[in-house]
Enzyme design. Structure first.
Site, PDB file in Angstrom:
ATOM      1  N   ARG B  31       0.663  -1.190   0.037  1.00 27.78           N
ATOM      2  CA  ARG B  31      -0.150  -0.024  -0.118  1.00 27.78           C
ATOM      3  C   ARG B  31       0.740   1.287   0.017  1.00 27.78           C
ATOM      4  NH1 ARG B  31      -4.328  -0.962   4.643  1.00 27.78           N
ATOM      5  NH2 ARG B  31      -2.815  -2.025   5.613  1.00 27.78           N
ATOM      6  N   ARG B  40      -4.989  -2.367  -7.051  1.00 28.67           N
ATOM      7  CA  ARG B  40      -5.818  -2.884  -5.869  1.00 28.67           C
ATOM      8  C   ARG B  40      -7.262  -2.261  -6.070  1.00 28.67           C
ATOM      9  NH1 ARG B  40      -9.016  -3.258  -2.240  1.00 28.67           N
ATOM     10  NH2 ARG B  40      -8.412  -3.505   0.075  1.00 28.67           N
ATOM     11  N   ASP B  77      -1.546 -13.748   0.130  1.00 27.16           N
ATOM     12  CA  ASP B  77      -1.753 -13.386   1.433  1.00 27.16           C
ATOM     13  C   ASP B  77      -1.236 -15.104   2.118  1.00 27.16           C
ATOM     14  OD1 ASP B  77      -3.206 -11.758   3.305  1.00 27.16           O
ATOM     15  OD2 ASP B  77      -4.183 -13.793   3.837  1.00 27.16           O
ATOM     16  N   TYR B 154      -5.311 -17.913  13.318  1.00 31.32           N
ATOM     17  CA  TYR B 154      -6.645 -17.354  12.657  1.00 31.32           C
ATOM     18  C   TYR B 154      -7.591 -18.118  12.571  1.00 31.32           C
ATOM     19  CZ  TYR B 154      -3.464 -13.622  11.264  1.00 31.32           C
ATOM     20  OH  TYR B 154      -2.361 -12.388  11.365  1.00 31.32           O
TER      21      TYR B 154
END
Lengths: 354, 354
Positions: B31, B40, B77, B154
């Site tokens: 980013r 993106r 990811d 997670y």
């Protein structure tokens, strides 16, 4: 002055002989206790609870009524000092603390002054006096403060942070400005803890919750040196007894030797460090406090007992160990499990003190 | 196969001589780059960006067009594997990842199967093939995965966590259930990384972002042992060259010796460990990758250069060092500062390789 009936904590912090390992628990007065939640409800909000000495005393004593703990710890917040400096502390529901007026530049930092503890933080000193009266010598009372670096993170970020980007930018871009902030904080914390000691705190602890996010070099300059400046200023004897000082840097397991060099009496350990190895490294110079993973309290009383036995065995024989969790007790823990921990420490540790 | 024009990264990871210290940056495609934000935006959402090989290739190559980096890293990811297991990965704006169907009991864990990488994660393998074609041998391509423990946090918590209370409760209450989850994850990650290697990844890295929240004993059982199980299964040679494996446990500075014992080729270091001390401990057995504090990039190019010089000096002479940040580059960093870092590494490191 009332004689202390149970001085295990003070003796262990000074590595003097004890009959069993003393135990207290970070955040022992807290949300996992229904009676705490009731008092908190009655107070209306968290800050009122902190700032009303009778209520702060009430919650401080609650865990002692349930469990045979070896110490009380003042119920307060680590951010009282910056609040007294005029930053305007608030708590957003479920969001943690924030400051209405963060300090982010040299001018704002120049304007900060060391608060007068009795005047600007009188509610803390009053709470200590009330608690000491109510404790009536049953166990010692621990006073505390946040470390300068930890207080500075909240003051510059304006609240909690994940990446500490504002204060780290200040650290790497204007280190001399950050040092000025840390100096006024060191002197403020020293005055604050000395006032706590004068009011009746029998041991003090400095919580460096965020020192572990620094490089080894930055830890020394921006967290440890300011703590050294505090230790150098502290009243080390009061009421005819030594007042032990404990330093606790969460995530600071690599730096125990340097922390012990400050001349403090004890080091707090989080659960990522083996307490037996820590003792080998610094146990001849300081006592060690810790270090059960707080999440162990989700397990059954039997398993909790096994984990307590493991920590006691790792530390080994002799004094110099204060049993505690490696961080605060979680809010969803069953209070009976905390009782199981306290009982296990007393029962299982006697064998190490024969 | 195209000959590699710049193989500094692979050589340094194997501690073979290099002319300058290679450098790449965790989250170098991210980013902080306006061109990344544009792609993106075009993709619509983050997962579409990950799952569209042409777009993943585009953002993978963006930082290489700006800076003379010594490696590309697959844009993806860490949670693709549990997503392929059927947990339903999503990203809430500004909130981080979540799973629609977390796994929280023995039955849910028993139902998990090792995904077929080419079938269930084909978009990753396609991305690797496209990137290799477009790279055309300029620099090597790094593949990666999350570690079993990190993926499990997670999967059990359902997303990011501060206290990891669900997975830690599982760990202390039903350790055998958690071990079953970690086993299927170890085999899944091994198959996934081997497929990445077959598709063209020339080095692989395992990101153990959350191993640092464990006790030393739990780290070994629940994070390191599963990583060992992966290392044991990995393809170590492909296209006639060794495929180096790097393990990175954030907050794992105390456990470098045990990590090196796995037989990996290199260890990633966060900024809380001194890279010179780390080299003394394990540098004869593994290469080291790191470890500038990402927040240094907020400082001026001149100061960045000083901090780069400091890390290079701490590591010292000879090969075995891959320059990197200690964690991912922050989103608010000026891209020109990243350029200053890369240039400083190449310019200042030559003296250490004469």
């Amino acid at each position: 002055m009332t004689e202390l009936k149970n001085d295990r904590l003070l003796r262990a912090l000074l590595r003097e002989p004890v009959d069993t390992t003393p135990v207290w628990i970070m955040r022992q007065a807290g949300r996992y206790l229904p009676e705490y939640r009731a008092t908190r409800e009655r107070a209306g909000d968290f800050l009122t609870l902190c700032k009303t000495p009778e209520l702060a005393c009430e919650v401080t004593l609650q865990p002692l009524a349930r469990f045979p703990l070896d110490a009380a710890i003042l119920f307060s917040d680590i951010l009282t000092v910056p609040d007294a400096m005029g930053l305007g502390l608030g708590f957003a529901e479920g969001e943690g603390p924030y400051f209405e007026r963060p300090v982010r530049n040299a001018a704002a930092i120049r304007n900060l002054a060391v608060p007068d503890p009795e005047q600007d933080l009188g509610y803390v000193m009053d709470a200590i006096r009330v608690i000491r009266r109510e404790l009536d010598g049953r166990v010692p009372l621990i006073g505390f403060s946040g470390s300068p670096w930890t207080l500075a993170t909240y003051m510059v970020e304006g609240g909690s942070s994940k990446d500490f980007r504002r204060i780290k930018a200040m650290m790497y871009v204007q280190p001399e400005v950050l040092q000025q902030l840390l100096e006024v904080l060191s002197d403020s914390v020293a005055a604050y803890l000395n006032a706590q000691i004068a009011a009746g705190a029998q041991a003090v602890m400095i919580f460096d919750t965020w020192g572990g996010v620094l490089t080894p070099e930055a830890y020394r300059s921006f967290s440890l040196d300011p703590m050294q400046r505090i230790v150098d200023q502290l009243t080390r004897e009061h009421e005819g007894r030594r007042v032990p000082v404990t330093l606790f840097t969460k995530g600071g397991g690599a730096w125990l030797e340097a922390m012990a060099d400050t001349g403090c009496d004890a080091l707090g350990l989080d659960w990522t460090t083996d307490i037996g190895e820590a003792r080998q490294r610094v146990g001849a110079r300081v006592a060690l406090q810790g270090n059960l993973d707080p999440s162990v309290l989700y397990a059954s009383p039997e398993r909790i007992r096994q984990h307590v036995a493991d920590v006691l065995e790792r530390y080994g024989s002799g004094s110099g160990h204060v049993f505690n969790l490696g961080h605060g007790v979680h809010q969803f823990v069953d209070p009976q499990h905390v009782g199981a921990l306290v009982d296990a420490v007393h029962e299982l540790s006697a064998a190490y003190h024969s």
